[in-house]
Write a protein that holds these residues in place. Structure first.
Motif, PDB file in Angstrom:
ATOM      1  N   UNK A  30       0.434 -61.474 -23.603  1.00  0.00           N
ATOM      2  CA  UNK A  30      -0.167 -61.237 -22.298  1.00  0.00           C
ATOM      3  C   UNK A  30      -1.568 -60.660 -22.283  1.00  0.00           C
ATOM      4  N   UNK A  31      -1.994 -60.253 -21.131  1.00  0.00           N
ATOM      5  CA  UNK A  31      -1.257 -60.216 -19.872  1.00  0.00           C
ATOM      6  C   UNK A  31      -1.227 -61.531 -19.109  1.00  0.00           C
ATOM      7  N   UNK A  32      -0.820 -61.425 -17.878  1.00  0.00           N
ATOM      8  CA  UNK A  32      -0.588 -62.602 -17.053  1.00  0.00           C
ATOM      9  C   UNK A  32      -1.811 -63.507 -16.952  1.00  0.00           C
ATOM     10  N   UNK A  33      -2.971 -62.884 -16.782  1.00  0.00           N
ATOM     11  CA  UNK A  33      -4.192 -63.653 -16.607  1.00  0.00           C
ATOM     12  C   UNK A  33      -4.511 -64.439 -17.880  1.00  0.00           C
ATOM     13  N   UNK A  34      -4.343 -63.761 -19.026  1.00  0.00           N
ATOM     14  CA  UNK A  34      -4.584 -64.421 -20.307  1.00  0.00           C
ATOM     15  C   UNK A  34      -3.633 -65.601 -20.475  1.00  0.00           C
ATOM     16  N   UNK A  78       2.854 -59.585 -18.484  1.00  0.00           N
ATOM     17  CA  UNK A  78       2.708 -58.167 -18.138  1.00  0.00           C
ATOM     18  C   UNK A  78       4.077 -57.587 -17.818  1.00  0.00           C
ATOM     19  N   UNK A  85      -1.723 -65.131 -30.436  1.00  0.00           N
ATOM     20  CA  UNK A  85      -2.865 -64.561 -29.707  1.00  0.00           C
ATOM     21  C   UNK A  85      -2.472 -63.136 -29.339  1.00  0.00           C
ATOM     22  N   UNK A  86      -3.092 -62.184 -30.045  1.00  0.00           N
ATOM     23  CA  UNK A  86      -2.647 -60.785 -29.958  1.00  0.00           C
ATOM     24  C   UNK A  86      -3.282 -60.082 -28.767  1.00  0.00           C
ATOM     25  N   UNK A  87      -2.655 -59.047 -28.262  1.00  0.00           N
ATOM     26  CA  UNK A  87      -3.201 -58.329 -27.115  1.00  0.00           C
ATOM     27  C   UNK A  87      -4.259 -57.319 -27.566  1.00  0.00           C
TER      28      UNK A  87
END
Lengths: 404, 364
Positions: A173-177, A197, A89-91
Motif C-alpha cells: 500500500x497504501x490505497x493510492x499507490x 491501507x 513494491x515496498x512501502x
C-alpha cells in the motif's frame, strides 16, 4: 529507463532472469537467512533500531525451521513450487517490510526484484550494506544471482518493465499507490497481492487491567506496539477500546495513561516537534468534524494525545499522524465492538479479554475487517499470514500430479 | 480601552503589565465572539473543555494551530459580509490558508499597519518603489500574501513605481528617472526579501548601475529560507545593500497572512518588535508550556485585530525566541524577538504510501 540497483553489489538482471527457482526451504536459502540474521544481531549500529533487531530475531534458524515445518504440514503430499519471479513494491513507512516480503518469497524458492522507497535513510542504508556484505560471500552465489533490490523515483516505465517480467507482484500500500500501480499491466498469467491501507486498534478489559499485578509490563508492551515505527505501521494501534463498566473503565484509563505517559516521556522514541504539532491539528480536526461529543483529554506532555469519542461515526481512520495520538472508545461488553469495526481494520492488540470471547465475536458477528487478534506486544510481530494471505502458500503454485 | 482607541494609541507605548491587561481583555472578548459566531471554533473549545471561560492571562487563552486555516474555512461572519479573502502563498498543489475579512477587520488591519509604519517612517506619504512586478496584484478578488502585502504597504507611498516588469526584469531606465525626479526627498522601498536580493540588488550589481538610495527606507519581509543557499542573513543583506547603493535604513518585518496588519517591525535591537495590538509567546513543544526569554521554542502569536475569523491566538510553525521586553534602546515598549526558521518537517513515514516521499514540499 534508469533504476539503481542497491543490492547485490554486482547485480545482473540477465542472470536473474535466466535462473531457475530453487526448491522450497533449500539449504542455500536457509544458510543465507541464517547468516544475515547473525550479521545483523552482531552489528552494533542496529541496536538503535528495535524493529530491525526484531526482524533479525524473526530470521533466526529456529523460527525459519518452524515456518518450514508448518509449510510442509500444509503441503502434505502436494507439489508446491515457487511461482518464478516476484516483484515486491515496498512501502515507505516501514523499512523492514521489504525484507519480510522478499524472504518469505525467497524461502519457497522464488527469484525476487524488490523496489524500495527512493527516500533513503540511515536505517535502510545500514540494512542494505549488511545484505550486500552477506551476499558477497561465495557460498551465497545461488541466492545472490536470484535477487535484486532496486530504487527509483515513481516511474511507470520501470514499474511496467518489472511488472511484465514478474510472475507475481506484491504491492505494499497504501490505497493510492495500489490504484496507480494496478493501472500498469502484469503478464497475462501473473498473480498479484496487495496490502491496502489498514487501521489497527487495542481492546482492553478494564477489570483485568485493574487486577494486573505487573501493570508496568503491560504498559511496556503497549508502548512498543504503538511507538515503534512512530505509530505509523498498519498494525500500530491508533484507537483504544475499553471494555467494562463506567467505574472500572474510568479507573483503568487513569492509571493506564498516566503510566504510559511516564514511560513515553522517559523513552521519547521518534519525538519530533512537527509531530507534536500535527497531533494538535488532528485533535482540532476531529472536534470540528464531530457528529457527537468528543473530548480532547488534557495532555501533560506531547508524547501522549488522547481524544475520547462517544460515537464510532466520529472515528476517522484516515486522520492519522502517528507519534502517539490515540482515539478512545468505551463499550460495556465485547459484542458492542460490532459498532466499531470496519473493513479497513487489520490488527487488534488485546489485553484482558480471552480467546473464547473473540472467537464468539468473530464467528458470531463475522466482521468484514480484522485479520489478526494478538496479545499486547505483538502488534508489529510479522507473521507469515498477513492481511488474510498465507504468504508462503501464495508465493507457490501447486503442481497437480495425479499419475500413479 | 475600545479597539479604536487602542489603534489611536502609540503602537509601542505600553509596558508589560498595562499591555497584558489590555490584551487579555480583548482576547476574552474575541474568544467569546468567535465561539458564538464560528461553529468549528466553538467545537474545538468544547472538545478541549475550554468553552465559556474567561482567562486571566494572555498565555491561558486557547491557541489554534495555524494550519487549520488550510484545512477549514474558519470565519465568524456571514458569507455576504466577506469583502476580501486572503490566501497564503504556496506552490501548486499545496493547500493554502484562506482568511476571510469583513469591512471592520480590514479597517483595523489598515489602521494598525498605519500606526506601525508611522512610527518607523513618519506620517508623510513618500515616493515609493515597489520591488516587484505589478502582475501580483492583478487579481483583486483573491489576494496572495504577496499581493496583499504590496497593496497594504502601497498606502504609505505615492508616485509608485513597480521596478520589475512582467518578466521580472529590472526596469532600469524607469528606476533612474524615478530617482532623478525624487532626488530631494526620502523615498520608501518595499519588497519581499528574496525578490529584493535576487531581482533588485543582484541586478543592479550585475548591470553595474549607479543607484543612490541614501535617502531610502527599505521595508522588506518574507524570510531567509530561499536565501540560505547563498548564505545571506540579515546582517550581510543590510551590509550589501548599504555598500551598493548607500541604503542605510532597512527594516525587516515578520508577519503572516493569518494576522495581517499587526506586523512585527525590526527595531534598533535588530529584533522584531511587538506592537500593542499583538504579542508573542514562545512555547515548548514538549508540553506546550511557556518558555522564558532566551529560550528557543515554537512561536505563538496573539492579535486583537481578527474579528471576522478566529485568528486571534495562533500557534505558528516557526521557531523563535524572545530577546527582551520594554528595554529596547529606541524606547519602543513591548517584547522583541528573533525568528529562527521553520519547525523541521516530520519525516514522511506516515500515511503508509509508497509514493508519499514524492509529495512535493513547496516553500512558503
Amino acid at each position: 529507463m534508469r533504476y539503481k540497483t542497491i543490492a547485490p553489489r554486482e547485480a545482473d538482471e540477465a542472470v536473474l532472469l535466466a535462473s531457475r527457482v530453487l526448491p522450497p526451504f533449500s539449504d542455500e536459502v536457509l544458510a543465507f537467512v541464517d547468516d544475515l540474521s547473525n550479521a545483523i544481531l552482531q552489528t552494533k549500529r542496529f541496536k538503535q533500531y528495535p524493529e530491525v533487531m526484531a526482524m533479525a530475531f524473526w530470521m533466526r534458524r529456529a523460527n525459519i525451521l518452524d515456518l518450514k515445518k508448518q509449510f510442509e504440514q500444509k503441503r502434505g503430499e502436494r507439489t508446491w513450487l515457487g511461482r518464478g519471479i516476484v516483484f515486491h513494491i515496498a512501502p515507505s513507512n516501514v523499512d523492514t517490510i521489504f525484507v519480510y516480503s522478499w524472504f518469505l518469497s525467497m524461502l519457497v524458492g522464488n527469484r525476487n526484484i524488490v523496489r524500495v522507497s527512493s527516500a533513503t535513510n540511515e536505517q535502510l542504508e545500514a540494512l542494505v550494506e549488511v545484505i550486500n556484505d552477506v551476499a558477497a560471500d561465495p557460498k551465497h552465489t545461488e541466492v545472490r544471482s536470484r535477487f535484486m533490490i532496486v530504487q527509483y523515483e515513481h516511474n511507470d516505465e520501470i514499474t511496467g518493465h518489472f511488472s511484465a517480467t514478474c510472475h507475481t507482484r506484491v504491492i505494499w500500500g497504501g490505497d493510492e499507490t495500489i490504484r496507480r500501480i494496478r493501472a500498469i499491466p502484469l503478464g497475462p498469467a501473473a498473480t498479484e497481492m496487495v496490502f491496502a491501507d489498514k487501521f489497527s486498534f487495542a481492546v482492553i478489559g478494564a477489570s483485568a487491567f485493574l487486577e494486573e499485578e505487573k501493570p508496568s509490563r503491560v504498559i511496556e508492551r503497549f508502548y512498543n506496539d504503538a511507538y515503534w515505527f512512530n505509530q505509523n505501521a498498519c498494525s500500530s494501534p491508533r484507537l483504544v477500546v475499553w471494555v467494562g463498566n463506567d467505574d472500572e473503565v474510568a479507573r483503568a484509563r487513569e492509571s493506564f495513561w498516566a503510566a504510559l505517559e511516564e514511560l513515553a516521556d522517559k523513552r521519547r522514541l521518534n519525538y519530533a516537534p512537527a509531530v507534536a504539532m500535527n497531533k494538535l491539528i488532528a485533535e482540532c480536526a476531529v472536534a470540528i468534524n464531530a457528529t457527537d461529543t468528543v473530548t480532547v483529554e488534557p495532555h501533560r506532555t506531547s508524547f501522549v494525545n488522547r481524544v475520547l469519542l462517544s460515537n464510532a461515526d466520529d472515528l476517522n481512520r484516515e486522520l492519522q499522524c502517528g507519534g502517539g495520538l490515540f482515539y478512545e472508545m468505551i463499550i460495556p461488553s465485547l459484542d458492542r465492538l460490532a459498532e466499531i469495526v470496519d473493513p479497513k481494520d487489520q490488527t487488534i492488540v488485546s489485553y484482558g479479554i480471552d480467546r473464547a470471547a473473540f472467537d464468539q465475536f468473530v464467528n458470531g458477528y463475522r466482521p468484514q475487517g480484522i485479520n489478526r487478534i494478538v496479545p499486547f506486544g505483538e502488534a508489529l510481530t510479522f507473521s507469515a499470514v498477513w492481511d488474510g494471505y498465507d504468504l508462503l502458500r501464495e508465493f507457490c503454485r501447486d503442481v497437480d500430479i495425479t499419475v500413479r | 480601552m475600545a479597539l479604536d482607541d487602542v489603534l489611536a494609541t502609540g503602537p509601542y507605548s505600553l509596558s508589560h503589565d498595562d499591555k497584558q491587561q489590555l490584551l487579555v481583555e480583548h482576547l476574552n472578548r474575541l474568544t467569546q465572539h468567535h465561539a458564538e459566531q464560528c461553529d468549528p471554533y466553538r467545537r474545538i473549545l468544547q472538545a478541549y473543555g475550554k468553552d465559556k471561560q474567561v482567562w486571566d492571562r494572555v498565555e491561558d487563552v486557547p491557541f489554534l494551530p495555524i494550519s487549520l486555516f488550510k484545512e477549514f474555512a474558519l470565519k465568524s461572519i456571514p458569507d455576504d459580509a466577506v469583502v476580501k479573502t486572503l490566501t497564503s502563498s504556496g506552490t501548486t498543489g499545496q493547500k493554502v490558508s484562506r482568511i476571510f475579512l469583513d469591512k471592520e477587520t480590514s479597517r483595523y488591519q489598515t489602521k494598525a499597519l498605519a500606526a506601525i509604519m508611522q512610527d518607523f517612517i513618519g506620517g508623510k506619504r513618500l515616493p515609493m518603489l515597489i520591488l516587484d512586478t505589478q502582475n501580483v496584484i492583478k487579481d483583486r478578488r483573491l489576494f496572495s500574501a504577496r499581493g496583499a502585502g504590496i497593496l497594504g504597504l502601497s498606502n504609505f507611498g505615492r508616485d509608485h513605481l513597480y521596478v520589475l516588469d512582467n518578466d521580472m526584469q529590472l526596469r532600469a531606465d524607469e528606476l533612474k528617472e524615478f530617482l532623478a525626479t525624487h532626488r530631494d526627498t526620502d523615498i520608501l522601498l518595499f519588497g519581499f526579501t528574496f525578490m529584493v536580493w535576487k531581482h533588485f540588488y543582484q541586478e543592479i550589481k550585475r548591470l553595474g548601475l549607479d543607484i543612490d538610495l541614501a535617502r531610502g527606507v527599505l521595508i522588506h519581509s518574507g524570510g531567509w529560507k530561499k536565501l540560505t543557499d547563498e548564505a545571506v542573513d540579515n546582517a550581510s543583506f543590510k551590509k550589501a545593500l548599504n555598500h551598493l547603493c548607500g541604503l542605510e535604513r532597512i527594516h525587516n518585518f515578520y508577519g503572516m497572512v493569518e494576522q495581517i496588519g499587526s506586523i512585527y517591525m525590526e527595531g534598533d535591537t535588530g529584533c522584531f518588535q511587538t506592537p500593542i495590538f499583538s504579542d508573542i509567546i514562545i512555547r515548548d513543544p514538549i508540553d506546550w508550556s511557556v518558555l522564558p526569554a532566551g529560550r528557543e521554542g515554537i512561536i505563538e502569536l496573539v492579535s486583537i485585530l481578527p474579528h471576522s475569523y478566529p485568528g486571534h491566538v495562533l500557534l505558528t510553525e516557526d521557531l523563535g525566541r524572545v530577546i527582551g521586553e520594554d528595554d529596547s534602546p529606541d524606547g519602543r515598549q513591548g517584547k522583541y524577538f528573533e525568528v529562527l526558521g521553520r519547525v523541521p518537517k516530520a519525516e514522511i513515514r506516515g500515511c503508509s504510501d509508497t509514493y508519499a516521499e514524492e509529495v512535493s514540499e513547496g516553500a512558503v
